[in-house]
Design a protein around this motif. Structure first.
Motif, PDB file in Angstrom:
ATOM      1  N   GLN A 166       0.853  -1.181   0.000  1.00  0.00           N
ATOM      2  CA  GLN A 166       0.000   0.000   0.000  1.00  0.00           C
ATOM      3  C   GLN A 166       0.895   1.238   0.000  1.00  0.00           C
ATOM      4  O   GLN A 166       1.104   1.885   1.021  1.00  0.00           O
ATOM      5  CB  GLN A 166      -0.920  -0.014   1.229  1.00  0.00           C
ATOM      6  N   TRP A 167       1.418   1.573  -1.173  1.00  0.00           N
ATOM      7  CA  TRP A 167       2.435   2.624  -1.247  1.00  0.00           C
ATOM      8  C   TRP A 167       1.846   4.005  -0.959  1.00  0.00           C
ATOM      9  O   TRP A 167       2.509   4.850  -0.332  1.00  0.00           O
ATOM     10  CB  TRP A 167       3.121   2.604  -2.601  1.00  0.00           C
ATOM     11  N   GLN A 168       0.609   4.261  -1.380  1.00  0.00           N
ATOM     12  CA  GLN A 168       0.014   5.572  -1.137  1.00  0.00           C
ATOM     13  C   GLN A 168      -0.238   5.799   0.347  1.00  0.00           C
ATOM     14  O   GLN A 168      -0.010   6.897   0.861  1.00  0.00           O
ATOM     15  CB  GLN A 168      -1.288   5.693  -1.927  1.00  0.00           C
ATOM     16  N   ARG A 169      -0.717   4.767   1.044  1.00  0.00           N
ATOM     17  CA  ARG A 169      -0.939   4.897   2.482  1.00  0.00           C
ATOM     18  C   ARG A 169       0.385   5.060   3.227  1.00  0.00           C
ATOM     19  O   ARG A 169       0.469   5.781   4.220  1.00  0.00           O
ATOM     20  CB  ARG A 169      -1.697   3.681   3.004  1.00  0.00           C
ATOM     21  N   LEU A 171       3.110   6.537   2.052  1.00  0.00           N
ATOM     22  CA  LEU A 171       3.542   7.923   1.857  1.00  0.00           C
ATOM     23  C   LEU A 171       2.699   8.884   2.684  1.00  0.00           C
ATOM     24  O   LEU A 171       3.212   9.897   3.187  1.00  0.00           O
ATOM     25  CB  LEU A 171       3.456   8.291   0.369  1.00  0.00           C
ATOM     26  N   SER A 172       1.405   8.559   2.829  1.00  0.00           N
ATOM     27  CA  SER A 172       0.540   9.405   3.654  1.00  0.00           C
ATOM     28  C   SER A 172       0.988   9.396   5.118  1.00  0.00           C
ATOM     29  O   SER A 172       0.988  10.445   5.787  1.00  0.00           O
ATOM     30  CB  SER A 172      -0.904   8.917   3.530  1.00  0.00           C
ATOM     31  N   CYS A 196       7.405   1.543  -2.423  1.00  0.00           N
ATOM     32  CA  CYS A 196       7.343   2.266  -3.698  1.00  0.00           C
ATOM     33  C   CYS A 196       8.015   1.460  -4.804  1.00  0.00           C
ATOM     34  O   CYS A 196       7.535   1.424  -5.949  1.00  0.00           O
ATOM     35  CB  CYS A 196       7.992   3.633  -3.562  1.00  0.00           C
ATOM     36  N   HIS A 201       6.952   2.426  -8.444  1.00  0.00           N
ATOM     37  CA  HIS A 201       7.074   3.889  -8.394  1.00  0.00           C
ATOM     38  C   HIS A 201       8.495   4.251  -7.967  1.00  0.00           C
ATOM     39  O   HIS A 201       8.743   4.646  -6.824  1.00  0.00           O
ATOM     40  CB  HIS A 201       6.035   4.466  -7.437  1.00  0.00           C
ATOM     41  N   GLN A 204       9.211   7.937  -6.716  1.00  0.00           N
ATOM     42  CA  GLN A 204       8.896   8.187  -5.315  1.00  0.00           C
ATOM     43  C   GLN A 204       9.940   7.566  -4.394  1.00  0.00           C
ATOM     44  O   GLN A 204      10.300   8.137  -3.354  1.00  0.00           O
ATOM     45  CB  GLN A 204       7.504   7.610  -4.988  1.00  0.00           C
TER      46      GLN A 204
END
Length: 432
Positions: A166-169, A171-172, A196, A201, A204
């Motif tokens: 869960q790369w977006q979470r 980074l969040s 990432c 990604h 990132q």
């Protein structure tokens, strides 16, 4: 009266001995002291059980900790926050995330307020169990319980997101740390870079690596390995080689799995066979199990990567790919002569309707395929035009023209076709 005064002193001494065993990682001795207390008709108290459970937790003996926890209601003792923390940590180290969450839920029933350490142990247990949803749920419960997550809390959450890809979470959470005026540590950045990279990604991942350097946290082999793996998945061989150089500049020894293998794979994907061979040689010089590296290089060959012939060449000829290719072509020349002789023999005696000739035709097709692969490698080297007077020129001058091999393949096909036609004409019987 004297006995009543001595009993508490004996219990205190036993508790001190159990605490010493706990700090020394001697869980067997700690539990032995607990048994001796019962044998001497001394009643263990909460401190006794706390020391015993903590000793089991540090030695990753979660089953023993569970037994002690289940004994406490029997001896009419109520676990305190310290005992719950030790029990949850024991389940975390044993990979028992369900038991850890159950114990955490039991604290509210016992009207005990969890502390930051309690939640951290629960989040880590969910991380090890690859339960990223549960980990983030616990992290979100901490402000509701009027607890402020610390760096360990966020790092465990980012690591849980990394395992769940869960790369977006992830980074969040890293951004939330900065908003909370908390500085991410190496573990946080390493997990973020890794997730990432896993999700493709690489930009990132390199951005996080740059932030780590700006924070002056220092590089380690795990962080660099995660960055190189991210570059490999993004087919960024330039960046992968740059990170390998940074590792050497920082006096970090690149490891086999995360560094060299990913670097070689990145060069293979970028059709940079010379760079891949350089890394392979470097790994051999560093004595990082060259056999494993050669197997990975040979696997790239079988997958059709341009680096294939190069890594296979290093096994046969120290001088490089040209010598190995020359050896390979000479070997196939010998096989052509042998199979011509076999074809001539099968034309004279035809006792087998579908055996020798069919097998020979299969071998001819396989030889044709392998020669076509040699053509593809040669064409790739010619198309690259990075070495005008090197490999391509050496191939033109030191081995016969490739058209000659194509002609030989056609001749072998003609011989096989003639053998089949003669056999059909004779009716499949042996020649007189």
């Amino acid at each position: 009266m004297v006995a009543a005064r001595l009993e508490p002193d004996a219990t205190v001494r036993c508790n001190a001995g159990m605490s010493a065993c706990e700090k020394g990682g001697q869980w067997e001795r700690a539990l032995a002291l607990l048994r001796e207390m019962r044998g001497a008709k001394l009643e263990p108290d909460v401190v006794s059980y706390s020391a015993g459970i903590s000793a089991c937790e540090k030695s990753e003996q979660w089953q023993r900790a569970l037994v002690l926890l289940s004994e406490m209601p029997i001896v009419v003792l109520e676990p305190d926050v310290i005992i719950y923390n030790a029990g949850i940590s024991a389940f975390e180290k044993g990979g028992q995330w369900q038991r850890a969450l159950a114990l955490l839920s039991e604290m509210s029933t016992a009207i005990l307020e969890p502390v930051v350490i309690t939640y951290n142990a629960g989040i880590s247990a969910c991380k090890k169990g690859e339960q990223w949803q549960q980990a983030l749920a616990l992290l979100s419960q901490m402000p509701e319980a009027r607890l402020k997550p610390n760096v360990i809390s966020y790092s465990a959450g980012v690591s849980a997101c990394e395992k769940g890809e869960q790369w977006q979470r992830a980074l969040s959470l890293l951004s939330e740390m900065s908003s909370s005026k908390l500085k991410p540590n190496v573990i946080s950045y390493s997990a973020g870079i890794s997730v990432c990279g896993k999700c493709g990604h690489w930009q990132q991942a390199l951005r996080l690596l740059s932030q780590l350097l700006e924070a002056k946290l220092g590089l380690d082999a795990i962080v660099c390995g995660a960055g190189i793996t991210a570059c490999e998945k993004g087919e960024q061989w330039h960046q992968a080689l740059s990170l390998l150089g940074e590792m050497w500049n920082a006096n970090l020894k690149p490891d086999l799995i995360f560094s060299y293998s990913a670097g070689i794979s990145a060069c293979a994907k970028g059709a940079q066979w010379k760079q891949a061979l350089s890394l392979l040689t470097e790994a051999c010089e560093a004595r990082l199990e060259p056999n494993v590296m050669l197997q990975r290089g040979y696997q790239r060959v079988r997958e059709g990567q341009p680096v294939a012939a190069g890594s296979f060449a290093t096994q046969r000829d120290v001088r490089g790919e040209t010598g190995a290719r020359r050896y390979r072509l000479q070997r196939w020349d010998q096989r052509v002569r042998e199979m011509r002789a076999v074809a001539a023999g099968s034309g004279a005696s035809r006792p087998d309707a579908g055996g020798a000739v069919g097998a020979q035709r299969c071998q001819l097709q396989r030889g044709d395929q392998l020669l076509r692969e040699g053509w593809a490698v040669a064409a790739g080297a010619d198309a690259a035009r990075r070495d005008v007077g090197g490999e391509v020129g050496a191939q033109r001058h030191s081995i016969p023209p490739l058209q000659r091999w194509d002609q030989r393949v056609r001749e072998r096909r003609a011989v096989a076709a003639g053998s089949v036609a003669a056999r059909r004409h004779a009716g499949g019987g042996p020649a007189a």
